[in-house]
Design an enzyme around this catalytic site. Structure first.
Site, PDB file in Angstrom:
ATOM      1  N   LYS A  28       0.838  -1.212   0.000  1.00 23.33           N
ATOM      2  CA  LYS A  28       0.000   0.000   0.000  1.00 23.33           C
ATOM      3  C   LYS A  28       0.869   1.256   0.000  1.00 23.33           C
ATOM      4  CE  LYS A  28      -2.959   0.612   3.536  1.00 23.33           C
ATOM      5  NZ  LYS A  28      -2.730   1.895   4.235  1.00 23.33           N
ATOM      6  N   ARG A  33       2.800   5.957  -3.301  1.00 25.67           N
ATOM      7  CA  ARG A  33       3.952   6.754  -3.715  1.00 25.67           C
ATOM      8  C   ARG A  33       4.212   6.624  -5.212  1.00 25.67           C
ATOM      9  NH1 ARG A  33       4.159   5.609   1.548  1.00 25.67           N
ATOM     10  NH2 ARG A  33       5.473   6.801   3.004  1.00 25.67           N
ATOM     11  N   ARG A 129      -9.127  12.335  12.140  1.00 23.68           N
ATOM     12  CA  ARG A 129      -7.683  12.163  12.423  1.00 23.68           C
ATOM     13  C   ARG A 129      -6.932  13.500  12.352  1.00 23.68           C
ATOM     14  NH1 ARG A 129      -5.595   7.066   9.076  1.00 23.68           N
ATOM     15  NH2 ARG A 129      -3.779   7.393  10.437  1.00 23.68           N
ATOM     16  N   SER A 174       6.729   9.240  12.251  1.00 24.55           N
ATOM     17  CA  SER A 174       5.700   9.128  11.215  1.00 24.55           C
ATOM     18  C   SER A 174       6.286   9.270   9.821  1.00 24.55           C
ATOM     19  CB  SER A 174       4.620  10.195  11.415  1.00 24.55           C
ATOM     20  OG  SER A 174       3.783  10.236  10.278  1.00 24.55           O
ATOM     21  N   ASP A 327       1.692  -1.026  11.966  1.00 17.61           N
ATOM     22  CA  ASP A 327       0.364  -1.453  11.508  1.00 17.61           C
ATOM     23  C   ASP A 327       0.036  -2.891  11.917  1.00 17.61           C
ATOM     24  OD1 ASP A 327      -0.169   0.990  10.343  1.00 17.61           O
ATOM     25  OD2 ASP A 327       0.643   0.410   8.398  1.00 17.61           O
ATOM     26  N   ARG A 358      -6.401   2.150  17.850  1.00 15.72           N
ATOM     27  CA  ARG A 358      -6.248   0.689  17.708  1.00 15.72           C
ATOM     28  C   ARG A 358      -6.043  -0.030  19.036  1.00 15.72           C
ATOM     29  NH1 ARG A 358      -3.120   0.522  11.819  1.00 15.72           N
ATOM     30  NH2 ARG A 358      -5.072   0.493  10.638  1.00 15.72           N
ATOM     31  N   ARG A 403      -7.719  -2.982   9.515  1.00 16.37           N
ATOM     32  CA  ARG A 403      -6.840  -3.917  10.230  1.00 16.37           C
ATOM     33  C   ARG A 403      -7.496  -4.475  11.493  1.00 16.37           C
ATOM     34  NH1 ARG A 403      -2.642  -3.521   6.837  1.00 16.37           N
ATOM     35  NH2 ARG A 403      -1.987  -1.436   6.218  1.00 16.37           N
TER      36      ARG A 403
HETATM   37  C1  S3P Z   1       2.416   4.798   6.196  1.00 16.51           C
HETATM   38  C2  S3P Z   1       2.934   5.193   7.393  1.00 16.51           C
HETATM   39  C3  S3P Z   1       2.369   4.782   8.687  1.00 16.51           C
HETATM   40  C4  S3P Z   1       1.419   3.603   8.551  1.00 16.51           C
HETATM   41  C5  S3P Z   1       0.492   3.748   7.386  1.00 16.51           C
HETATM   42  C6  S3P Z   1       1.288   3.866   6.094  1.00 16.51           C
HETATM   43  C7  S3P Z   1       3.049   5.304   4.956  1.00 16.51           C
HETATM   44  O1  S3P Z   1       1.664   5.870   9.251  1.00 16.51           O
HETATM   45  O2  S3P Z   1       0.679   3.442   9.729  1.00 16.51           O
HETATM   46  O3  S3P Z   1      -0.374   2.639   7.272  1.00 16.51           O
HETATM   47  O4  S3P Z   1       2.798   4.732   3.870  1.00 16.51           O
HETATM   48  O5  S3P Z   1       3.824   6.257   5.051  1.00 16.51           O
HETATM   49  P1  S3P Z   1       2.425   6.996  10.108  1.00 16.51           P
HETATM   50  O6  S3P Z   1       3.410   7.630   9.236  1.00 16.51           O
HETATM   51  O7  S3P Z   1       1.365   7.982  10.524  1.00 16.51           O
HETATM   52  O8  S3P Z   1       3.021   6.272  11.265  1.00 16.51           O
END
Ligand code: S3P
Length: 450
Positions: A28, A33, A129, A174, A327, A358, A403
């Site tokens: 994903k 990206r 969020r 993050s 995740d 979660r 999830r």
């Molecule tokens: C992701 C980063 C994570 C992850 C999300 C996908 C990404 O989130 O939980 O499912 O593709 O950059 P955070 O960057 O908020 O931790």
């Protein structure tokens, strides 16, 4: 409540042994990206193995609204004809990112340094969020955000007309925030620097380099310092999306807790910033091995073989590992319920601001199913009951979170009585073939209530 049309209750009953090969969908993170960077390159990017889940399809739609030509050629083959860095046009309608925090945060970053005004929205989960974590650093480039109280969607972002590069230390671990800043930095003159104390998934950095941007990473004990030179001409790429380790987690964990199982999950990307769950499962005593280890497209890849593991032990998961499995905590907590002893998960505050809270969502369902869970702001523990001793037999809320829904469906394969989720429809955001795939292995998931 559902943000995805009519709620779809799903029930998972005790499964016979799970056997066979589980071909999970494309990653994903890399799929989002690929579309966004493809739209920012000049010329045609070809993508194979794209995840065709709702989250990624919403990003494809958004890229079209910004002027890119995005074409679905069938069977996971896509092309994106990009408009170049700074070439996004102003969409004439609201950008709806559905359930996807990654989609909206990365797109906000990509559009923040172009002088266009864009309004974003999402489903009930996404609109709850926090977006301040991206709009605050994006303001340093010169963009302005007008959203609801608490920095929530719907929100309008006015892109900077004369962006300036920034130096930004990400205050929370993050990859979404890091990536939003880097994507914004693409259209700022000079060098944008992002510093992260804890390493998070590094797909944006790797892919930016692949698309020809000048990007360097320095690592030391204080973390990672990423330097990007702005205003490159990104070169279109041919991308083969690896299969998603976060989706592989579900058949792997299902096999580990379901008696007699032996499942092969082929071609899984094992980038160290993503593979923390598998190390944790091995430490718990799971029969999980990497077969056919190899490197593909600069990433470690392996086939995962997971077998029923009757003697799992609870462990303390090192907090430093959290970002590499962020995740996967929901499904780990399910495995922990079938282990002997306590599984201790610390340093996981970020779990409270995902598609759902979660920790809360899993704690409620696990407790209802007879499992002891203790929790604090940034930690939780699950006291395992051991194999064959987890009662189940309850209906739990998925809270618009794919999830959470999948974790409880995995749980129902090994509980004494079935597990039901009130709404499995969010599963389509990341793993649209989940029910069919798990069914082909021997799982018993139905869309009825009992
Ligand atoms: C992701 C980063 C994570 C992850 C999300 C996908 C990404 O989130 O939980 O499912 O593709 O950059 P955070 O960057 O908020 O931790």
């Amino acid at each position: 409540m559902s943000g995805h049309g009519t709620p779809i209750p799903m029930t998972s009953r005790k499964a016979g042994p799970l056997k066979g090969d589980a071909h999970v969908p494309g990653d994903k993170s890399i799929s989002h990206r690929s579309l966004i960077l493809g739209a920012m390159a000049v010329g045609e990017t070809r993508i194979t193995g794209l995840l065709e889940g709702e989250d990624v399809l919403d990003t494809a739609k958004a890229m079209r609204s910004f002027g890119a030509t995005v074409t679905d050629h069938g069977s996971g083959e896509w092309s994106v004809h990009g408009v170049g860095v700074g070439g996004f046009m102003e969409p004439d309608h609201v950008i709806d990112c559905g359930n996807s925090g990654t989609g909206v945060r990365l797109i906000m970053g990509a559009a923040a340094t172009t002088p266009i005004t864009v309004t974003y929205t999402g489903d009930a989960s996404l609109n709850g969020r926090p977006m301040g974590r991206v709009t605050d650093p994006l303001a340093l480039f010169g963009s302005q955000a007008f959203g609801r109280e608490g920095g929530r969607l719907p929100m309008t972002l006015v892109g900077a007309a004369d962006p300036v590069p920034v130096v930004y230390e990400v205050p929370v671990p993050s990859a979404q925030v890091k990536s939003a800043v880097l994507l914004a930095g693409l259209n700022a003159p000079g060098q944008t620097v992002v510093i992260e104390k804890e390493a998070t998934r590094d797909h944006t950095e790797r892919m930016l380099q692949g698309f020809g941007a000048e990007l360097s990473v320095e690592e030391n004990e204080d973390g990672r310092r990423i330097t990007l030179t702005g205003q490159p001409e990104l070169q279109p790429q041919t991308i083969v999306v690896p299969r998603d380790p976060s989706s592989a987690a579900f058949p792997v964990c299902a096999a580990i807790i379901t008696p007699g199982s032996d499942v092969l999950v082929p071609n899984i990307g094992l980038n160290p910033t993503r593979a923390g769950l598998f190390t944790t499962l091995q430490e718990m005593g799971a029969d999980l091995v990497y077969e056919n280890m190899r490197e593909e497209g600069g990433e470690p890849v392996a086939d995962l073989r997971a077998k029923f593991s009757p003697n799992l032990k609870g462990i303390a998961v090192p907090p430093a590992r959290a970002a590499s499995m962020i995740d996967e905590y929901p499904v780990l907590s399910v495995v922990a319920a079938f282990a002997d002893g306590v599984t201790d998960m610390q340093g996981v505050k970020e779990l409270r601001v995902k598609e759902s809270d979660r920790i809360d969502a899993m704690a409620k369902g696990l407790r209802a199913a007879g499992v002891t869970v203790d929790e604090g702001d940034d930690w939780w523990t699950v006291t395992g009951l051991g194999q064959g001793n987890v009662p189940g037999g309850v209906r739990v809320a998925s809270q618009l979170d794919h999830r959470i829904a999948m974790a409880f469906m995995v749980m129902g394969m090994a509980t004494e009585k079935p597990m039901t989720v009130d709404d499995g429809s969010p599963i389509a955001t990341s793993f649209p073939i989940f029910e069919d795939l798990m069914g082909s292995l021997g799982a018993n998931i139905t869309r009825a209530n009992s």
